[in-house]
Design a protein around this motif. Structure first.
Motif, PDB file in Angstrom:
ATOM      1  N   MET A   1       0.832  -1.194   0.000  1.00  0.00           N
ATOM      2  CA  MET A   1       0.000   0.000   0.000  1.00  0.00           C
ATOM      3  C   MET A   1       0.867   1.245   0.000  1.00  0.00           C
ATOM      4  N   LYS A   2       0.390   2.269  -0.682  1.00  0.00           N
ATOM      5  CA  LYS A   2       1.136   3.511  -0.774  1.00  0.00           C
ATOM      6  C   LYS A   2       1.134   4.248   0.557  1.00  0.00           C
ATOM      7  N   GLU A   3       2.293   4.785   0.915  1.00  0.00           N
ATOM      8  CA  GLU A   3       2.396   5.546   2.157  1.00  0.00           C
ATOM      9  C   GLU A   3       1.642   6.859   2.016  1.00  0.00           C
ATOM     10  N   PRO A   4       0.729   7.188   2.940  1.00  0.00           N
ATOM     11  CA  PRO A   4      -0.028   8.435   2.831  1.00  0.00           C
ATOM     12  C   PRO A   4       0.885   9.653   2.909  1.00  0.00           C
ATOM     13  N   ASP A   5       0.501  10.707   2.209  1.00  0.00           N
ATOM     14  CA  ASP A   5       1.228  11.978   2.258  1.00  0.00           C
ATOM     15  C   ASP A   5       0.220  13.042   2.636  1.00  0.00           C
ATOM     16  N   ARG A   6       0.071  13.298   3.940  1.00  0.00           N
ATOM     17  CA  ARG A   6      -0.949  14.214   4.436  1.00  0.00           C
ATOM     18  C   ARG A   6      -0.347  15.194   5.434  1.00  0.00           C
ATOM     19  N   ILE A   7      -1.106  16.249   5.712  1.00  0.00           N
ATOM     20  CA  ILE A   7      -0.622  17.276   6.645  1.00  0.00           C
ATOM     21  C   ILE A   7      -1.366  17.208   7.980  1.00  0.00           C
ATOM     22  N   VAL A   8      -2.067  16.113   8.216  1.00  0.00           N
ATOM     23  CA  VAL A   8      -2.775  15.936   9.486  1.00  0.00           C
ATOM     24  C   VAL A   8      -2.104  14.824  10.276  1.00  0.00           C
ATOM     25  N   PHE A 162      -6.326  25.418   7.554  1.00  0.00           N
ATOM     26  CA  PHE A 162      -4.891  25.471   7.778  1.00  0.00           C
ATOM     27  C   PHE A 162      -4.209  25.314   6.426  1.00  0.00           C
ATOM     28  N   TYR A 163      -3.345  26.258   6.084  1.00  0.00           N
ATOM     29  CA  TYR A 163      -2.500  26.136   4.902  1.00  0.00           C
ATOM     30  C   TYR A 163      -1.119  25.718   5.377  1.00  0.00           C
ATOM     31  N   ARG A 199       7.137  21.610  10.017  1.00  0.00           N
ATOM     32  CA  ARG A 199       5.807  21.941   9.500  1.00  0.00           C
ATOM     33  C   ARG A 199       5.384  23.331   9.960  1.00  0.00           C
ATOM     34  N   ALA A 200       4.853  24.097   9.038  1.00  0.00           N
ATOM     35  CA  ALA A 200       4.213  25.380   9.351  1.00  0.00           C
ATOM     36  C   ALA A 200       2.750  25.291   8.937  1.00  0.00           C
ATOM     37  N   LEU A 201       1.858  25.626   9.853  1.00  0.00           N
ATOM     38  CA  LEU A 201       0.426  25.644   9.576  1.00  0.00           C
ATOM     39  C   LEU A 201      -0.086  27.065   9.807  1.00  0.00           C
ATOM     40  N   ILE A 202      -0.648  27.648   8.759  1.00  0.00           N
ATOM     41  CA  ILE A 202      -1.124  29.026   8.826  1.00  0.00           C
ATOM     42  C   ILE A 202      -2.646  29.004   8.797  1.00  0.00           C
ATOM     43  N   ASP A 203      -3.265  29.469   9.859  1.00  0.00           N
ATOM     44  CA  ASP A 203      -4.729  29.491   9.911  1.00  0.00           C
ATOM     45  C   ASP A 203      -5.251  30.684   9.114  1.00  0.00           C
ATOM     46  N   VAL A 204      -6.158  30.398   8.183  1.00  0.00           N
ATOM     47  CA  VAL A 204      -6.756  31.452   7.361  1.00  0.00           C
ATOM     48  C   VAL A 204      -8.278  31.347   7.477  1.00  0.00           C
ATOM     49  N   LYS A 240      11.302  30.555   1.386  1.00  0.00           N
ATOM     50  CA  LYS A 240      11.767  29.631   0.353  1.00  0.00           C
ATOM     51  C   LYS A 240      10.704  28.594   0.048  1.00  0.00           C
ATOM     52  N   ALA A 241      10.081  28.033   1.099  1.00  0.00           N
ATOM     53  CA  ALA A 241       9.020  27.051   0.888  1.00  0.00           C
ATOM     54  C   ALA A 241       7.822  27.688   0.192  1.00  0.00           C
ATOM     55  N   LEU A 242       7.500  28.917   0.557  1.00  0.00           N
ATOM     56  CA  LEU A 242       6.372  29.616  -0.070  1.00  0.00           C
ATOM     57  C   LEU A 242       6.667  29.899  -1.538  1.00  0.00           C
ATOM     58  N   ASP A 243       7.903  30.277  -1.851  1.00  0.00           N
ATOM     59  CA  ASP A 243       8.285  30.549  -3.241  1.00  0.00           C
ATOM     60  C   ASP A 243       8.226  29.293  -4.101  1.00  0.00           C
ATOM     61  N   GLU A 244       8.503  28.150  -3.487  1.00  0.00           N
ATOM     62  CA  GLU A 244       8.468  26.895  -4.239  1.00  0.00           C
ATOM     63  C   GLU A 244       7.045  26.413  -4.499  1.00  0.00           C
ATOM     64  N   GLY A 245       6.083  27.093  -3.887  1.00  0.00           N
ATOM     65  CA  GLY A 245       4.687  26.835  -4.210  1.00  0.00           C
ATOM     66  C   GLY A 245       4.075  25.587  -3.628  1.00  0.00           C
ATOM     67  N   LYS A 246       4.687  25.021  -2.610  1.00  0.00           N
ATOM     68  CA  LYS A 246       4.180  23.766  -2.033  1.00  0.00           C
ATOM     69  C   LYS A 246       3.183  24.043  -0.908  1.00  0.00           C
ATOM     70  N   LEU A 247       2.106  24.729  -1.254  1.00  0.00           N
ATOM     71  CA  LEU A 247       1.093  25.126  -0.273  1.00  0.00           C
ATOM     72  C   LEU A 247      -0.084  24.161  -0.356  1.00  0.00           C
ATOM     73  N   ARG A 248      -0.382  23.529   0.773  1.00  0.00           N
ATOM     74  CA  ARG A 248      -1.497  22.579   0.849  1.00  0.00           C
ATOM     75  C   ARG A 248      -2.460  23.036   1.938  1.00  0.00           C
ATOM     76  N   SER A 249      -3.705  22.542   1.879  1.00  0.00           N
ATOM     77  CA  SER A 249      -4.683  23.023   2.855  1.00  0.00           C
ATOM     78  C   SER A 249      -5.574  21.905   3.361  1.00  0.00           C
ATOM     79  N   MET A 250      -6.189  22.167   4.506  1.00  0.00           N
ATOM     80  CA  MET A 250      -7.184  21.267   5.094  1.00  0.00           C
ATOM     81  C   MET A 250      -8.169  22.112   5.885  1.00  0.00           C
ATOM     82  N   PRO A 251      -9.451  21.732   5.897  1.00  0.00           N
ATOM     83  CA  PRO A 251     -10.420  22.498   6.692  1.00  0.00           C
ATOM     84  C   PRO A 251     -10.226  22.227   8.182  1.00  0.00           C
TER      85      PRO A 251
END
Length: 373
Positions: A1-8, A162-163, A199-204, A240-251
């Motif tokens: 099974m594939k290893e999950p890639d999540r931010i939770v 959370f972004y 990990r950085a989580l930004i609440d929006v 640097k991470a923001l410039d690379e565009g790797k922004l993910r989100s979750m409610p």
């Protein structure tokens, strides 16, 4: 099974570590590059207060053999992989990789008998219908559950997201601590999840004026509004991470727990109960639920899991027993988020009072930290 890639599910509080030990799964924290967590660093407009997990003389600490309780941060997928490996070693567990499409019930829909799924044929890649039956079906399909609405009347409420960014080789103000950064904006969380990753989580909040598409969207809000409030040592890796565009989100969802009535199925985890992830209580609640339920459903108590009366009695007990932990975690998570994301002068005054209360140290830190741990 594939290893999950999540931010939770990347931060486990001491209560979750204790529950994992009780389940005999402590080894799942080994060899995943996990980082020990000793407490919190709350940064209020640049001023810091360190809040360690308090000394605990209860059974929880004796179990972990630590002078103070500790938590752990890690990549979610690596931890899940270790849990799967532990399950695979058990002779009475059979693992199938398949996609659940719904439940199978009796003709009158009074009792769940199992699930219908789609399984990928390894030969041609096509998806074929499949069915699995059992005396009791346990549904734990997460915050975006497809099964929840059939058996739980309440629906999740989310007022922010959370972004997430993954910072590489980022120095942080207090190593081995979770950081909560408070300013004129909603809170930002920073915690290390590996030797090189943080990990950085930004609440929006929803409908935030500075995150409107016309102004450049969420990314522009983070760059122009959030970044100036961060500690200086974090900014280079963050940008640097923001410039690379790797922004993910979750409610960030709120779903109060529900006493379940349908025979043949139990809904657990985020599918059943959620709170704002600010306090990192999700895995503590989920793992403690498993500890309680594994005791209530033990063969010494229930010899036949297909007995609706026996399961119904166990679930009533479960619903009330879990309140000892979940009521505290749920209430604190929602209350602290309202305080830390203060949007008016009254809440801002309370926010300042809360921080200055922490500055007294001692019981002013130990007691709230102990409830969250």
């Amino acid at each position: 099974m594939k290893e999950p890639d999540r931010i939770v599910g990347e931060l486990m509080q001491p209560g979750g570590v204790s529950a994992l030990h009780k389940l005999g799964l402590s080894e799942c924290l080994e060899d995943i590059d996990a980082v020990v967590v000793n407490g919190y660093n709350v940064i209020y407009y640049g001023k810091e207060v360190i809040i360690p997990y308090p000394y605990d003389t209860t059974e929880k600490t004796r179990t972990m053999k630590e002078s103070r309780p500790v938590g752990w941060c890690f990549h979610h997928g690596r931890f899940i992989r270790k849990l799967r490996e532990a399950c695979a070693r058990e002779p009475n567990i059979t693992i199938f990789e398949t996609t659940v499409k719904g439940t199978v019930s009796t003709d009158n829909n009074e009792q769940v008998l199992g699930v219908k799924t789609e399984t990928t044929d390894p030969m041609d890649g096509s998806k074929k219908p499949d069915y699995f039956f059992g005396g009791l079906t346990i549904a734990a399909d997460g915050y975006a559950s497809t099964l929840r609405k059939q058996y739980i009347s309440k629906t999740p409420v989310a007022k922010s997201k959370f972004y997430a960014l993954e910072l590489i080789d980022c120095p942080i103000p207090t190593p081995n601590h979770g950081h909560i950064i408070l300013s004129d904006n909603a809170p930002v969380l920073i915690y290390q999840i590996g030797t090189h990753e943080t990990r950085a989580l930004i609440d929006v909040p929803d409908n935030l004026p500075t995150a409107k598409a016309a102004l450049g969207g969420v990314k522009a809000h983070i760059r122009n509004v959030v970044v100036p409030t961060l500690p200086e040592i974090i900014k280079p890796a963050f940008l640097k991470a923001l410039d690379e565009g790797k922004l993910r989100s979750m409610p960030n969802s709120w779903l109060p727990p529900t006493s379940q009535q349908t025979p043949g199925i139990v809904v657990l985890g985020d599918a059943m109960n959620m709170r704002h992830p600010l306090t990192g209580g999700g895995m503590s609640v989920a793992l403690t639920d498993v500890v309680i339920l594994s005791d209530l459903l033990h063969p010494n108590r229930i010899s036949d899991l297909s007995s609706p009366p026996a399961i119904a009695l166990a679930m009533r007990t479960f619903h009330w027993r879990r309140k000892q932990l979940t009521s505290i975690v749920n209430i604190l998570a929602q209350a602290l988020y309202a305080l830390f994301a203060a949007s008016n002068a009254e809440l801002k005054a309370l926010q300042r009072g809360c921080f200055e209360y922490f500055l007294f140290g001692g019981a002013c830190c130990d007691e709230p930290a102990g409830m969250l741990a």
